[in-house]
Design an enzyme around this catalytic site. Structure first.
Site, PDB file in Angstrom:
ATOM      1  N   ASP A   1       2.776  10.429   0.126  1.00 57.73           N
ATOM      2  CA  ASP A   1       1.967   9.622   1.042  1.00 57.73           C
ATOM      3  C   ASP A   1       2.791   8.823   2.033  1.00 57.73           C
ATOM      4  OD1 ASP A   1      -0.493  10.248   0.201  1.00 57.73           O
ATOM      5  OD2 ASP A   1      -0.805   8.475  -1.024  1.00 57.73           O
TER       6      ASP A   1
HETATM    7  C1  BGC Z   1       2.642   3.997  -2.057  1.00 55.73           C
HETATM    8  C2  BGC Z   1       2.229   5.382  -2.470  1.00 55.73           C
HETATM    9  C3  BGC Z   1       0.741   5.483  -2.441  1.00 55.73           C
HETATM   10  C4  BGC Z   1       0.228   5.091  -1.065  1.00 55.73           C
HETATM   11  C5  BGC Z   1      -1.261   5.176  -0.920  1.00 55.73           C
HETATM   12  C6  BGC Z   1       2.050   3.652  -0.723  1.00 55.73           C
HETATM   13  O1  BGC Z   1       2.380   2.330  -0.394  1.00 55.73           O
HETATM   14  O2  BGC Z   1       4.050   3.887  -2.007  1.00 55.73           O
HETATM   15  O3  BGC Z   1       2.736   5.661  -3.759  1.00 55.73           O
HETATM   16  O4  BGC Z   1       0.334   6.780  -2.743  1.00 55.73           O
HETATM   17  O5  BGC Z   1       0.659   3.781  -0.743  1.00 55.73           O
HETATM   18  O6  BGC Z   1      -1.921   4.165  -1.553  1.00 55.73           O
HETATM   19  C1  NOJ Z   2       0.597   7.705  -5.378  1.00 51.19           C
HETATM   20  C2  NOJ Z   2      -0.636   8.347  -4.878  1.00 51.19           C
HETATM   21  O1  NOJ Z   2      -1.696   8.063  -5.729  1.00 51.19           O
HETATM   22  C3  NOJ Z   2      -0.489   9.820  -4.751  1.00 51.19           C
HETATM   23  O2  NOJ Z   2      -1.632  10.371  -4.168  1.00 51.19           O
HETATM   24  C4  NOJ Z   2       0.743  10.160  -3.987  1.00 51.19           C
HETATM   25  O3  NOJ Z   2       0.844  11.544  -3.962  1.00 51.19           O
HETATM   26  C5  NOJ Z   2       1.970   9.541  -4.588  1.00 51.19           C
HETATM   27  N1  NOJ Z   2       1.782   8.143  -4.677  1.00 51.19           N
HETATM   28  C6  NOJ Z   2       3.244   9.854  -3.837  1.00 51.19           C
HETATM   29  O4  NOJ Z   2       3.302   9.188  -2.620  1.00 51.19           O
END
Ligand code: BGC
Ligand code: NOJ
Length: 812
Positions: free
Chosen positions: A483
């Site tokens: 993400d």
């Molecule tokens: C986090 C991710 C997460 C994303 C969406 C980011 O700040 O590092 O792990 O999936 O937010 O909520």
């Molecule tokens: C947490 C999120 O829930 C997931 O959708 C995402 O793939 C990972 N972080 C990696 O960024």
């Protein structure tokens, strides 16, 4: 220092020191009504949706940490204490917390009084039971004062924390007999209220927080408890609470149970009121009556235990190593159920108001859950698919209460569609139930747009090939699984969200090698499915697309020693030796080796050797290396995290299994298992002080080698790590893998293992599998016998329901 230990016979983690390095929590409830509970009884309950139906107020990231919960205060002379140590923090003579499968027992003892509380949500019940057992362990009679306490949230957990100009006026309660009812907003649009009861006559109560706690006191020293005298306060606005007051007398050795029920009720619109302004309490009273004796509570508790016996009987390993057995048989499976229930919505790191159910997250969670309750998985995958857009794109999240896609986040994460193929095929492989493919499933929750589930899969598959970039690789959209790799974002404004800002996405050229690998991997599953269904033309078409993707990856996605990660907006490489930072990434190397892309040419071996050399550390495999040290506007959030944290070179436990699985494809069982044990909670139990989060579950991230404190974990419980590690160990290392046509046996284990045994319930029959490894190899099945009869190959075909079979597998 150790704060607790495993008790495998009871399937519990036993905490013996309440001042754990972080609150160590557990989850109660498994359908509809849920609670989070820490080892000091902090936490809250909610009905279905932690945002819209929050029962109790909980202040995240508060000072002190973990403040707010279901608290019991004992006032024994001048001493005030709680069975769970907090909030008064009076030193206890004894303390123990046992977190079990959907229940928690907390026991405190002081000055000859023992107070043990069993917390659980009975099956099919919208309430948390708190059975308090008070025992006089001394030689003299004891007389003391007992207070319960819980603070109501005004339902919507988000507005509850912000809209005070309204909130301070709306709170309403009723008290009848020993039950406190919380009915805020019931007079208008709500059809639900909450209640808190106890199965004995009370000697007083309070429902107004200011009266009970005192405006300038804290939960540590509520003024009513200090005074030893309730005020029988009725809340009008401000902050409603529920506190019962009971005077207790116990002879030496005498014990007494008090049963508290914290519940939720919904009434029909025309059945809301008993009389003007008085709520209809019938349903609440029914539940209270159902659990008003110790015997009834014990029966309900035994039912819960039996429910877990059943679930955990589906896959049972005997490996000779307790750590591995407890990991596989108990805690990893338990965590998989929890992630299935909540996706990423409510934990001590997820506030319950930010994120509902994730599209990609929930599909991946199914992988670790589907064998536990295939029927629930079936419904879930239909719910998820119903939020897909007609073009195959997907709402990235949906709310569990409404099951509707979340508009604030929208779609555009181009990996999402492929995970639906994982979700649906995992379900079919486990259950053998192909009827799910004929279900009519809406798009964008619009029934009139319904198509079969099979068509959803075709449309998902096509979404990738309809969105290819200049290198014939999948366009990344807002982001793929990572993400934080926001290649179309270019954000300069700190008030923007990296996830939803798409300043420059029009005409973007950013491509993802991770989606490419994912497409090949699950594309093959899709092809296999088509073949089983005799859709041969579609299988041939899909095969061509998959072959083309393999070629594109080999031609444009290989960096010489590993797979590239992506092409950015401008067509520059990411995850390449040409880059100064972020030369190599885990995700693309995981997925491309899982799919054995370029294995014949030695690409997989080289890629995984590079991962080992550059990303492996003592505590697990970091996500990328070198870490980004400055903000790269064209990459987005990944470069905002300080080096070694989260997606910037943290050990992101979710993706470590992709490398483990890639290693098993190469047959390198020693390396795969070594990676597995580096992050598996049961194997790192002795570093609890450093690790910080619960020693019985995975955390999303462990700080990487560039971090200030490598090895320190964060974001425990709700992470795809649970499902993927379960898949890596059971399906790829132990190699017991559900397939469309039966159960595939393809272990890839450490060479020093002599073998292992697994009891697997599958499609209605039971397999007692014994794997023998006389030649100490990692991989390669030499022979399989079923009840003494040799079979061809390593696929156990579908057998007869209700029967039990002995399967001997010889490796080497
Ligand atoms: C986090 C991710 C997460 C994303 C969406 C980011 O700040 O590092 O792990 O999936 O937010 O909520
Ligand atoms: C947490 C999120 O829930 C997931 O959708 C995402 O793939 C990972 N972080 C990696 O960024």
């Amino acid at each position: 220092m150790k704060y607790g230990h495993f008790d495998d016979d009871n399937r519990e983690y036993v905490i013996t020191n309440p001042a754990t390095p972080f609150p160590w929590i557990n989850y109660l409830g498994n359908e509809d009504f849920f609670s989070l509970i820490s080892n000091t009884a902090g936490g809250y309950s909610f009905y279905k949706d932690a945002k819209f139906r929050r029962l109790n107020r909980y202040r995240y990231n508060n000072v002190p940490m973990d403040d707010g919960g279901r608290y019991f205060y004992i006032k024994d002379g001048d001493s005030v204490w709680n069975p769970g140590w907090k909030p008064s923090k009076t030193e206890l003579d004894k303390y123990e917390c046992r977190h079990g499968m959907n229940y928690t027992k907390i026991k405190g003892e002081k000055n000859g009084i023992s107070a043990e509380v069993l917390f659980f949500v009975p099956l099919n019940t919208w309430a948390e039971i708190q059975k308090v057992t008070l025992t006089n362990t001394s030689n003299e009679a004891k007389k003391f004062k007992f207070f319960s306490y819980n603070e109501w949230a005004l339902w919507n957990a988000a507005s509850d924390m912000e809209n005070f100009q309204r909130n301070f006026n709306t709170g309403e309660v009723e008290v009848e007999d020993s039950v406190i009812y919380h009915k805020t907003e019931y007079r208008e649009r709500r059809n639900h209220f909450a209640y808190y009861s106890v199965n004995t006559e009370i000697d007083g109560f309070d429902t107004d927080r200011e009266t009970f706690v005192g405006l300038y006191n804290s939960h540590e020293k509520p003024q009513v408890v200090l005074a030893g005298q309730p005020e029988n306060s009725m809340a009008h606005g401000w902050s409603p609470i529920a506190s019962h007051y009971i005077e207790v007398e116990l002879n030496p050795g005498e014990a007494k149970d008090l049963i508290f029920v914290l519940g939720y009720v919904e009434n029909q619109e025309d059945d809301k009121w008993e009389s003007k302004g008085v709520i209809n309490k019938t349903k609440a009273k029914e539940v209270i009556a159902k659990f008003n004796t110790t015997a009834k509570v014990e029966v309900a508790f035994e039912e819960l235990r039996a429910y877990w016996d059943d679930i955990l009987n589906v896959f049972t390993l005997e490996s000779g190593d307790d750590r591995l057995d407890r990991q596989v048989n108990i805690w990893n499976q338990y965590q998989c159920m929890i992630t299935f229930n909540f996706s990423r919505s409510a934990s001590y790191f997820e506030s319950g108001i930010g994120r509902g159910m994730g599209f990609r997250d929930s599909n991946q969670d199914l992988l670790g859950f589907v064998h536990q309750a295939p029927d629930r998985a079936r419904q879930r995958v239909i719910d998820i698919a119903s939020t897909q857009f007609p073009d195959g794109g997907c709402y990235h999240q949906y709310q569990p209460l409404t099951k509707r896609g979340n508009d604030e986040v929208g779609g555009g994460f181009n990996d999402d569609p492929m995970w639906l193929i994982l979700g649906v095929t995992s379900y079919i492989k486990e259950s053998g139930d192909y009827t799910i493919l004929d279900e009519m499933v809406p798009f964008d929750n619009d029934e009139s747009l319904s198509q079969t589930m099979f068509n959803h899969l075709t449309i998902s598959f096509n979404h990738v090939i309809n969105n290819l970039g200049p290198n014939k690789l999948p366009l990344i959209g807002r982001a793929d699984w990572n993400d934080c790799l926001n290649l179309n974002c270019f954000s300069k404004d700190p008030n923007e969200s990296f996830q939803t800002t798409e300043n420059n996405s029009e005409g973007s050229k950013a491509e993802s090698l991770m989606i490419a690998g994912l497409f090949v991997y699950y594309g093959r599953d899709y092809i296999e499915l088509c073949k089983v269904l005799n859709k041969n033309e579609e299988a041939t078409r899909a095969q061509k697309e998959v072959d083309a993707m393999v070629n594109a990856i080999k031609e444009n996605g290989w960096d010489g020693e590993w797979f590239l990660r992506a092409y950015d907006f401008y067509g520059n490489k990411i995850g390449s030796k040409e880059n100064e930072e972020g030369k190599i990434f885990i995700e693309s190397n995981g997925w491309c080796t899982m799919a054995s892309i370029g294995a014949e040419e030695g690409m997989c071996e080289k890629a995984l050797d590079s991962v080992k050399e550059r990303l492996d550390t003592k505590y697990g495999i970091v996500l990328n290396n070198p870490a980004y040290t400055k903000y790269h506007i064209e990459m987005g959030e990944i470069s905002t995290y300080p080096p070694g944290y989260k997606e910037n070179a943290g050990i992101f436990c979710h993706n470590n299994p992709w490398i483990m699985i890639g290693e098993t494809e190469l047959g390198r069982g020693d390396i795969a298992y070594d990676y597995y044990t580096k992050i598996a909670p049961a194997f790192i139990e002795d570093i609890q002080e450093l690790h910080k989060t619960e020693p019985y579950v995975y955390s999303q991230m462990i700080a990487g080698k560039d971090a200030f404190k490598p090895g320190e974990a964060k974001n425990s419980w709700l992470t795809g790590t649970a499902a993927w590690n379960y898949a890596a160990i059971t399906q790829h290392i132990l190699g017991i893998r559900p397939a469309l046509q039966g159960l595939l046996i393809d272990p890839c284990i450490p060479t020093k293992w002599d073998g292992f045994k697994v009891k697997r319930k599958f499609r209605g029959y039971t397999l007692n599998i014994e794997v023998q490894n006389p030649n100490h190899v990692s991989k390669g099945v030499r022979e399989i016998t079923i009840d003494g009869t040799k079979i061809e190959g390593n696929l156990i075909p579908v057998l007869t329901e209700g029967k039990e079979y002995d399967v001997i597998v010889t490796l080497g």
